[in-house]
Each structure stands twice: as C-alpha cells, then as structure tokens.
Scaffold this active site. Sequence first.
Site, PDB file in Angstrom:
ATOM      1  N   LYS A  97     -90.837  -4.399 -39.691  1.00 30.81           N
ATOM      2  CA  LYS A  97     -90.938  -5.707 -38.635  1.00 30.81           C
ATOM      3  C   LYS A  97     -92.077  -5.294 -37.398  1.00 30.81           C
ATOM      4  CE  LYS A  97     -88.253  -6.640 -34.451  1.00 30.81           C
ATOM      5  NZ  LYS A  97     -87.978  -5.769 -34.063  1.00 30.81           N
ATOM      6  N   GLU A 154     -77.989  -5.400 -25.148  1.00 35.09           N
ATOM      7  CA  GLU A 154     -78.854  -3.787 -24.479  1.00 35.09           C
ATOM      8  C   GLU A 154     -78.614  -3.210 -23.457  1.00 35.09           C
ATOM      9  OE1 GLU A 154     -81.408  -2.461 -28.132  1.00 35.09           O
ATOM     10  OE2 GLU A 154     -82.391  -5.089 -27.523  1.00 35.09           O
ATOM     11  N   LYS A 168     -82.959  -6.944 -22.408  1.00 37.10           N
ATOM     12  CA  LYS A 168     -82.160  -5.720 -22.161  1.00 37.10           C
ATOM     13  C   LYS A 168     -81.863  -4.837 -20.978  1.00 37.10           C
ATOM     14  CE  LYS A 168     -85.279  -4.035 -25.756  1.00 37.10           C
ATOM     15  NZ  LYS A 168     -85.372  -3.559 -26.952  1.00 37.10           N
ATOM     16  N   ASP A 198     -89.795  -9.974 -30.368  1.00 37.37           N
ATOM     17  CA  ASP A 198     -89.078  -8.337 -30.608  1.00 37.37           C
ATOM     18  C   ASP A 198     -87.935  -8.705 -31.287  1.00 37.37           C
ATOM     19  OD1 ASP A 198     -88.976  -5.558 -30.842  1.00 37.37           O
ATOM     20  OD2 ASP A 198     -87.541  -5.479 -29.374  1.00 37.37           O
ATOM     21  N   ARG A 211    -100.164  11.053 -41.396  1.00 37.78           N
ATOM     22  CA  ARG A 211    -101.490  11.281 -41.183  1.00 37.78           C
ATOM     23  C   ARG A 211    -101.561  12.743 -40.764  1.00 37.78           C
ATOM     24  NH1 ARG A 211    -103.476   5.797 -37.583  1.00 37.78           N
ATOM     25  NH2 ARG A 211    -100.984   6.400 -36.757  1.00 37.78           N
ATOM     26  N   LYS A 256     -76.537  -5.201 -41.984  1.00 33.66           N
ATOM     27  CA  LYS A 256     -75.743  -4.949 -41.391  1.00 33.66           C
ATOM     28  C   LYS A 256     -74.460  -5.261 -41.603  1.00 33.66           C
ATOM     29  CE  LYS A 256     -77.692  -4.113 -36.402  1.00 33.66           C
ATOM     30  NZ  LYS A 256     -77.621  -2.823 -35.911  1.00 33.66           N
ATOM     31  N   HIS A 297     -84.613 -10.791 -35.475  1.00 36.95           N
ATOM     32  CA  HIS A 297     -83.028 -10.385 -36.075  1.00 36.95           C
ATOM     33  C   HIS A 297     -82.145 -11.931 -35.144  1.00 36.95           C
ATOM     34  CE1 HIS A 297     -84.703  -6.967 -36.480  1.00 36.95           C
ATOM     35  NE2 HIS A 297     -84.326  -6.372 -34.690  1.00 36.95           N
ATOM     36  N   HIS A 306     -83.845  -5.300 -39.996  1.00 34.49           N
ATOM     37  CA  HIS A 306     -82.747  -4.648 -40.700  1.00 34.49           C
ATOM     38  C   HIS A 306     -81.085  -4.876 -39.989  1.00 34.49           C
ATOM     39  CE1 HIS A 306     -83.157  -3.441 -35.870  1.00 34.49           C
ATOM     40  NE2 HIS A 306     -81.369  -2.613 -35.657  1.00 34.49           N
TER      41      HIS A 306
HETATM   42  C1  BG6 Z   1     -86.049  -3.201 -32.897  1.00 36.07           C
HETATM   43  C2  BG6 Z   1     -85.864  -4.537 -31.820  1.00 36.07           C
HETATM   44  O1  BG6 Z   1     -85.427  -4.215 -33.963  1.00 36.07           O
HETATM   45  O2  BG6 Z   1     -84.242  -3.626 -32.917  1.00 36.07           O
HETATM   46  C3  BG6 Z   1     -85.738  -2.708 -30.379  1.00 36.07           C
HETATM   47  O3  BG6 Z   1     -87.592  -3.524 -32.141  1.00 36.07           O
HETATM   48  C4  BG6 Z   1     -84.130  -3.513 -30.385  1.00 36.07           C
HETATM   49  O4  BG6 Z   1     -86.210  -3.282 -29.424  1.00 36.07           O
HETATM   50  C5  BG6 Z   1     -83.015  -3.445 -32.199  1.00 36.07           C
HETATM   51  O5  BG6 Z   1     -83.542  -2.223 -29.640  1.00 36.07           O
HETATM   52  C6  BG6 Z   1     -81.806  -3.283 -31.836  1.00 36.07           C
HETATM   53  O6  BG6 Z   1     -81.584  -2.651 -32.946  1.00 36.07           O
HETATM   54  P1  BG6 Z   1     -79.781  -2.473 -33.085  1.00 36.07           P
HETATM   55  O7  BG6 Z   1     -79.793  -2.191 -34.189  1.00 36.07           O
HETATM   56  O8  BG6 Z   1     -80.164  -1.521 -32.079  1.00 36.07           O
HETATM   57  O9  BG6 Z   1     -79.290  -3.910 -32.054  1.00 36.07           O
END
Ligand code: BG6
Length: 519
Positions: free
Chosen positions: A177, A245, A369, A264, A67, A211, A269, A207
């Site tokens: 996502k 994390e 987290k 999330d 934008r 991996k 995942h 994603h």
């Molecule tokens: C994302 C989430 O899809 O994946 C995040 O929205 C998260 O909250 C992240 O931190 C984790 O990805 P990775 O590859 O760092 O494990």
Amino acid sequence: MTHSTVEQPVANPLMAGLEGSRDVPPCTLVIFGATGDLTKHKLIGAVYNLAVDGLLPDHFAVVGAGRREKSDEQFAKEMREALDEHSRRQPVDDSVWKRLAQNLHYHQGDYDDKESFAKLRDRLEKIDEEAGTHSNHLFYLATPPSVFPQVAKLLSEAGMISPVSDDSRWTRVVFEKPFGHDLESAQKLDETVHSVLDESQIYRIDHYLGKETVQNIMVFRLGNGFFEPLWNSRYVDNVQITVAESVGVEGRTSYYDQSGVVRDMVQSHILQLLTLLAMEPPSTLSADGVRDEKVKVLRALRPYETDDVRRWTVRGQYDAGWIGGAQVPGYCELDGVEDNSTTPTYVALRAHIDNWRWAGTPFYIRVGKRMTRRLTEVAITFKAPPLALFGHAGVSHTGPNVLGIKIQPDEGIYLAFSAKAPGMKMHLDSVRMDFHYATSFGVSSPEAYERLILDAFSGDATLFARTDEVDLSWRWIDQLLGCWDSDVRVPLARYAAGTEGPAEAAQMLRRDGREWRSL
Ligand code: BG6
C-alpha cells in the site's frame, strides 16, 4: 479462559480460501525494495518464521532486488542482522537461517532499467534450475508506489510474467500500500497493472487483514451462533473503531505529509475492518465469496455531503506534548514538514452504511498518531433493554452492554454487562468477561506478513484487496477529502501529543448523546 480445539468439517472446494490447505508449491520470492525498511523489519522476518514453522516448500529461494550495489554475501549479512533485531522469535535458529541463506540472492538494478530486468530473468532461470523452484515466482513490490507501473511493465517486457493459462508455472505480484493516492491515480495504476497482469495474479496487500485478531472478527461472528442474530441495527446502538498510535511520523514525513491520516489509514486498514464487521455472511469462504460481500458494504457507505462534514467529521493535527515521560515535538516541527502544514494526523468520522442490516446504526471511526497509547479496538455497543426494570431510585447506572474486540496490543475479546452486586440491595455493577489470546492459546501469534506471504505463495487472495474494493474505497475517501477541500469551515483541530485527541471529536459524539470509549 481455556480453550478446546473444534473439529472443522472437511473443507469443500468452495471453501478453498480461508480454510484451504497450506500446500505451498516450490517457488522463488523476489523482493523489490530489498534494502528498504519493510524488508528488514517485516518481510525477511516473515520468511524466516515461516521456515521455522516448516511452512516453506523444500525448493525455495529468495532474491532481493534493489538499486544499491552489494554482493550476495553482504545482503545475507544484512538480512541476518535484521533478523537478529526484528524477528519475533529470538534468538535466531542458526540451522534454519543457514538453509535459508543458501538460497538467498541479491540483484542490483534500477527500476527503470530494461537491461537489469533481462539480467534478472536470466538469473531467475538459473535459480529455478539449481533450486528446483519450477519457474513459480512471487514478485513483492516493497518499493515506493511511484515505481509500481514501471516495474510491472518491465517485468512483462522481460518475459517474466507467465500467462495464467500456463498451468506449469505461475507469476504473482504483491503490491504494497498505498495503491494509488486518490481514485484517479488508483484507476490509472490499475489500468497499467491490468495491461500486463490478470486480476488473479495481483495481490494488493493490506497487512491489517493478516492480523490474527482481524481474521478472528469473521470467526467470532460467523463461527458462533450467539451474536450473529444481534448483529444489526435493531440491537446494536453504535460501533466504534479506534486505531490510536503513540508513534509519530518521524522518518516518513515526505510520504506522510502528502497523504495524511485518511489516505494512510482510513482508505486501507479502517475500511477493511469496517467491511469485515459489517458484511453479510458470505455463502462460501472463497476469495471472491468474501470479497463480494465486502464490496457490498463499500457500495452502501453513505458519501459525505458538504453539510455533513461539518457535523460528522473532525480533522486534527498534533502539537508538541509528552508520551511515556518523554517530550515529543509537534507535527509541524518535524524535519521535512512545513511550519504551516495542514496535513491531518487525526480523524474522527461518523459513517453510515445504508443497507437493511445497518440503517440507523452509526459507525464512529477515530484514528490518530501520537495519542496517549497504542490501541486498536472495535467496540460494539448494544441498545438498552426495552424496559428499564432496574431504573428506579437507588440503583446505580451501569452503562450499556459492550462487546470489545481488542486487535492490539493486548489481543482478545471482552464483554461488558451488568450484574447484581452481592448484598441485600438491588445494586447493579458493570462487569467484564475477558478472553486473551496470549493466555488462552499460550502461543505467540504469527505476524500479519507471515500469513499474507504464505497465502500469496499458495494462491489464496481472500485476504488481499480486489480491484473493486480499492476503487470503491477511494471513491468514498475522495468524496470526504473533496468536502474538506471545498469547505474551509472544517477547521484543523489541535491536540497535544500524548492525549486522546482533539476536544472537537469528543463534542461530535456528545452531540449524538454518546462518548468515545476511554483509551
Ligand atoms: C501503516 C501506516 O500502513 O500502518 C502507518 O502507513 C501505521 O502509518 C501502520 O503506523 C500501523 O500498523 P500497525 O500494524 O502498527 O497497527
């Protein structure tokens, strides 16, 4: 541990998915959301690293759409800066970059502006002519999900979506996502998207599937003969999936506070990991062969009932604490989060897959987290031998056999088992056999986005979520969140940042006579 390369049989057409060749036709990548973080942190790096590896076609162009007003030159400058900061390969190779930058463009426009889409179409026609990209277009929607429907519609109205019946060119659209916020919104989005695109043109990215270590789950299970016979509830006592994390949600609170950890991480995942671990061997490695089996696992996931959620789930939120010697604020102290927010940043679940293979084996899931460290790992704990031959007095207790799949950060696989400690006494000790990607292969793994973008260029949707996967995962998640909403007696547990999570999660496993693997 050293390695030797195993010759794979010549790929047959049914195995086009995971084993097919990486023949990428000439094409243009159009990134919507080109000025956002994902483009800077991941997407441009993925494109650059594919170029370094010689995996991009000779005729290739990138158009960043956003934008904000900026020139092609300014965009190229920002992308170069992003590469210098975030590319996994440093320093950036100037000759590769120069080639890429020759066909790097920027298109400014609002996501609801018809005229801007018409201009984009005209520009793409010109680029196709100049760069020889054959009108093959991959649109990558790295935008807030709220604009997915309108972008899809306007692409169609501007005539930028080629029919699947047209063999001379292709259009594919990658959706970042989250795909929906719950079942209803995901279905609505799917309906809109399907009104302009065929399922074969839709690439819902997760994603985690890109991996290396996640893809290796399939190879480890199905490319070896030794574990698959044990891969069932007769031999497996329990499976633990941990995604811890140390990062918080700074800078993303407006999204995260509406989503929480379950939407999330678990809906996407975690359920992807779970399906790869639990699925039946597919008869082919084609996109639908693999996804058909994953879908069966999602169908067999036992929905939560109000009574179960109290015993089998824990939701938590972090308070202030210390991580790596630094003090970090609690979730509710973050800008953009209300003092009394009840958004969970941690969840522990006991899940069941009600099918022949897994009946009776719990899958424990823990995601959070601001935990003590970053660790993504699957631990498969095997049952004890039928007779405790060495269980007499004077013999140490060594713990069960565990197969650990380390997804990140220290990627590899380990096997923990009992061995006789040297000496005259029958003393057993727990030992480990370890495989590390870094030492065995000596090369750094490509980033998930590299693999997935390349797959999308070559039309391979195996590692992307199909519509029924998304639908079934939201059904299960909605059920869980619905139980939480209806049952105020599942309190929001507290944990200090920098710890292993709430005490209630440890209690949940203790009730089952088990423990979480230590982080
Ligand atoms: C994302 C989430 O899809 O994946 C995040 O929205 C998260 O909250 C992240 O931190 C984790 O990805 P990775 O590859 O760092 O494990």
